[in-house]
Enzyme design. Structure first.
Site, PDB file in Angstrom:
ATOM      1  N   GLU A 141      -1.607   0.853  -9.288  1.00 32.12           N
ATOM      2  CA  GLU A 141      -2.985   1.270  -9.012  1.00 32.12           C
ATOM      3  C   GLU A 141      -3.088   2.783  -8.848  1.00 32.12           C
ATOM      4  OE1 GLU A 141      -3.267  -1.051  -5.212  1.00 32.12           O
ATOM      5  OE2 GLU A 141      -4.330   0.726  -4.519  1.00 32.12           O
ATOM      6  N   HIS A 175       0.803  -1.230   0.000  1.00 25.74           N
ATOM      7  CA  HIS A 175       0.000   0.000   0.000  1.00 25.74           C
ATOM      8  C   HIS A 175       0.835   1.280   0.000  1.00 25.74           C
ATOM      9  CE1 HIS A 175      -3.290  -2.797   1.442  1.00 25.74           C
ATOM     10  NE2 HIS A 175      -3.894  -2.140   0.485  1.00 25.74           N
ATOM     11  N   GLU A 226       3.742  -5.482  -3.611  1.00 35.41           N
ATOM     12  CA  GLU A 226       3.006  -4.453  -4.366  1.00 35.41           C
ATOM     13  C   GLU A 226       3.128  -3.075  -3.730  1.00 35.41           C
ATOM     14  OE1 GLU A 226      -1.053  -5.635  -5.148  1.00 35.41           O
ATOM     15  OE2 GLU A 226      -1.778  -3.625  -4.687  1.00 35.41           O
ATOM     16  N   HIS A 259      -5.950  -3.638 -11.054  1.00 34.13           N
ATOM     17  CA  HIS A 259      -6.397  -3.363  -9.685  1.00 34.13           C
ATOM     18  C   HIS A 259      -7.911  -3.339  -9.660  1.00 34.13           C
ATOM     19  CE1 HIS A 259      -7.469  -0.360  -6.452  1.00 34.13           C
ATOM     20  NE2 HIS A 259      -6.765  -1.246  -5.784  1.00 34.13           N
TER      21      HIS A 259
HETATM   22 MG   LIG Z   1      -2.950  -2.320  -3.701  1.00 34.75          MG
END
Ligand SMILES: [Mg+2]
Length: 387
Positions: free
Chosen positions: A262, A211, A236, A312
């Site tokens: 994303e 994140h 990620e 995403h």
């Molecule tokens: Mg993500």
């Protein structure tokens, strides 16, 4: 045919008890009506912190530029809206508005021609859409609870699962200050992933979503430890999305496969990632990066580099259906993200439910996106600030 209206609907979806979800998560659906009585729908959701309201207000303003236009000219409309808002930064807010409009126009074109969108794009390269599971851990707090939940989702037919085990960083996405995590939080994350690996065995892919919460040395340390101990399939968004230099620095020090995208928008953002070998997977979001038109272009661009796309997907029904049409058509496609706890939320606004079959989405047979919005349910569940 002419566009007569472009309306945004902000709704309160049925969501699970995921660590991602807070009270201010809504979805924004977009409906385009025409003078021939045919309508198309799309999605411009943007979460969290009432981002969906922001995009809905934007669409209400953009409507004026679209009324009277021929909805079949999708590419021309895309460029018109994109260039109208260059001074808002081109990428991010303008492309979120564009995405819902673009998806709705593809749905409309499919209905006019009585073909699914993937057929309009050039036809299918596979029979259904491969998925990976996110949102399978609602309510889990301990390694044991994660291990049990992982076992259940694998028993339901999934072979690839994603999680963010660093619970100290909740709420995810929005807490970056110094990029650090405590030793206790770090060890808790390792213990959760290790318990999940033990529970699912060695043949399941475990993807880690960081994140964008970490600075470079922290992300390097976490990713290498998880890769070494638990054989993770990707790490990620290791660092926040603003610095490609930081991403490159991370990339040069990690052993783990990298996935980003994303919070990148349009082919121009992804061009840099691809040209500089910054990722093993890219994950554009069809409701943020510019809709079906743009996702196809990003996919085709990444095909040149033999890099797979894995869109995403953490919002509503328009997002998963639009991403699924790309998944049917694009050759360099890995898997579509799928949030298990959102299934009731997807289906409550649709005239028929989406057909999930284990780790696959079976495409609906209808034209356009394949399933229509249920406008009565949509209006019934409008957010109180959008009535
Ligand atoms: Mg993500």
């Amino acid at each position: 045919m002419k566009i007569t209206s472009v309306k945004a609907y902000v709704v309160n979806p049925e969501l699970g008890d995921s660590p991602f979800i807070k009270d201010d998560w809504q979805w924004t659906y977009v409906v385009i009506d025409t003078d021939e009585g045919i309508s198309g729908w799309g999605e411009s959701s943007n979460v969290p912190r009432k981002g969906s309201h922001i995009s809905a207000h934007g669409i209400s303003i953009v409507e004026d530029a679209l009324v009277g236009k021929d909805p079949s000219d999708i590419e021309h409309i895309w460029h018109t809206i994109y260039r109208n808002y260059t001074y808002l930064g081109s990428r991010g807010f303008p492309t979120t508005l564009l995405s819902g409009i673009d998806i709705a126009l593809w749905d409309l074109k499919g209905k006019v021609l009585n073909l699914p969108i993937y057929d309009l794009l050039g036809g299918k390269v596979r029979e259904n859409v491969p998925l990976y599971a996110n949102g399978w851990f609602d309510g889990c707090l301990t390694p044991e609870e994660y291990a049990d939940a992982a076992k259940k989702i694998i028993a339901n037919g999934h072979d690839t699962i994603k999680l963010d085990p660093f619970l100290e960083m909740i709420p995810f996405h929005t807490t970056y200050i110094d990029g650090k995590i405590s030793k206790k939080g770090e060890n808790e994350g390792y213990e959760i992933v290790s318990a999940v690996r033990e529970s699912v065995g060695k043949n399941v892919n475990i993807l880690i979503d960081a994140h964008g919460n970490f600075d470079v040395p922290t992300a390097v340390r976490l990713s290498n430890k998880l890769y070494e101990d638990s054989d993770i399939g990707w790490f990620e968004e290791p660092v926040p999305p603003e610095s490609f230099h930081a991403l490159e620095n991370f990339r040069n020090q990690t052993f783990a496969p990298v996935c980003v995208g994303e919070r990148l928008f349009t082919r121009w953002d992804f061009q840099h990632v691809l040209e500089n070998n910054l990722a093993d997977y890219i994950m554009p979001d069809v409701t943020w990066s510019g809709g079906i038109s743009e996702l196809r272009k990003i996919s085709n661009l990444s095909e040149l580099y033999y890099i797979p796309i894995s869109p995403h997907n953490a919002q509503g029904a328009g997002q998963i259906l639009a991403g699924a049409h790309i998944g049917m058509h694009v050759p360099n496609f890995y898997k579509l993200e799928h949030c298990i706890s959102f299934i009731p939320g997807y289906n409550e606004f649709l005239k028929e439910p989406i057909n999930f079959d284990g780790n696959k989405l079976v495409m609906p047979k209808g034209p356009g996106l394949g399933i229509d919005l249920d406008m009565e349910k949509l209006i019934y569940k409008l957010h109180e600030d959008w009535k």
